[in-house]
Design a protein around this motif. Structure first.
Motif, PDB file in Angstrom:
ATOM      1  N   MET A   1     110.090  23.341   0.982  1.00  0.00           N
ATOM      2  CA  MET A   1     109.834  24.605   1.668  1.00  0.00           C
ATOM      3  C   MET A   1     110.644  25.736   1.039  1.00  0.00           C
ATOM      4  O   MET A   1     110.151  26.857   0.898  1.00  0.00           O
ATOM      5  CB  MET A   1     110.144  24.478   3.174  1.00  0.00           C
ATOM      6  N   LEU A   2     111.873  25.474   0.657  1.00  0.00           N
ATOM      7  CA  LEU A   2     112.722  26.473   0.015  1.00  0.00           C
ATOM      8  C   LEU A   2     112.116  26.914  -1.320  1.00  0.00           C
ATOM      9  O   LEU A   2     112.065  28.107  -1.622  1.00  0.00           O
ATOM     10  CB  LEU A   2     114.134  25.914  -0.185  1.00  0.00           C
TER      11      LEU A   2
ATOM     12  N   CYS B   1     109.077  29.133  -0.672  1.00  0.00           N
ATOM     13  CA  CYS B   1     109.511  30.467  -0.229  1.00  0.00           C
ATOM     14  C   CYS B   1     110.020  31.290  -1.409  1.00  0.00           C
ATOM     15  O   CYS B   1     109.721  32.485  -1.531  1.00  0.00           O
ATOM     16  CB  CYS B   1     110.586  30.366   0.848  1.00  0.00           C
TER      17      CYS B   1
ATOM     18  N   PHE C   1     107.061  32.416  -3.536  1.00  0.00           N
ATOM     19  CA  PHE C   1     106.328  33.494  -2.864  1.00  0.00           C
ATOM     20  C   PHE C   1     107.077  34.820  -3.000  1.00  0.00           C
ATOM     21  O   PHE C   1     106.488  35.848  -3.305  1.00  0.00           O
ATOM     22  CB  PHE C   1     106.114  33.146  -1.385  1.00  0.00           C
ATOM     23  N   ALA C   2     108.378  34.813  -2.789  1.00  0.00           N
ATOM     24  CA  ALA C   2     109.188  36.030  -2.895  1.00  0.00           C
ATOM     25  C   ALA C   2     109.160  36.575  -4.324  1.00  0.00           C
ATOM     26  O   ALA C   2     109.059  37.785  -4.544  1.00  0.00           O
ATOM     27  CB  ALA C   2     110.620  35.761  -2.453  1.00  0.00           C
TER      28      ALA C   2
END
Length: 141
Positions: free
Chosen positions: A13-14, A17, A20-21
């Motif tokens: 998940m990290l 994220c 995506f950022a």
């Protein structure tokens, strides 16, 4: 064993994220760079550096002038909106019939530049607010 799966899920998940950022930041930079890309701006001069026209240049330009326009004021507005992208807002301002004026504001509503467009040639003259820097580029390229 369950703890290893939870740690792996958190790590995945990290990573998602962070990806995506990074993509979102890259897209914003790309849009910002489009408005300030030197390859899209043909010349940069200050008002004091603009050369004066000679008599022969003036005569040649008057020979070229016709009542037919290459662009309409709305076409120029559309081209400017595409040029500056979503981080800027372009609106019509008062100007002459053959060279309308536009204002460009950033996403915070602060004026970035004023632009006049020669509808016959498609040449846009951008004057940066604050610095007075003048840039010319063609909307038809």
């Amino acid at each position: 064993m369950k703890a290893k799966h939870e740690i792996a899920a958190i790590a995945v998940m990290l990573v998602v994220c962070l990806l995506f950022a990074a993509c979102a930041q890259k897209a914003e930079v790309k849009l910002t760079d489009k408005a300030t890309d030197p390859a899209l701006i043909s010349t940069t001069t200050t008002t004091a550096e603009m050369p004066s026209k000679t008599e022969s240049q003036t005569e040649t330009e008057s020979d070229k002038n016709t009542d037919t326009y290459t662009l309409t004021a709305d076409d120029a507005l559309t081209e400017l909106q595409e040029f500056y992208g979503t981080l800027y807002t372009v609106k019509k301002a008062k100007g002459k019939e053959d060279s309308p004026a536009y204002t460009v504001t950033d996403k915070n509503g602060k004026e970035y530049a004023t632009i006049t467009v020669d509808l016959k040639t498609g040449t846009a003259t951008e004057k940066i607010a604050g610095t007075g820097e003048v840039n010319k580029f063609n909307l038809l390229v």
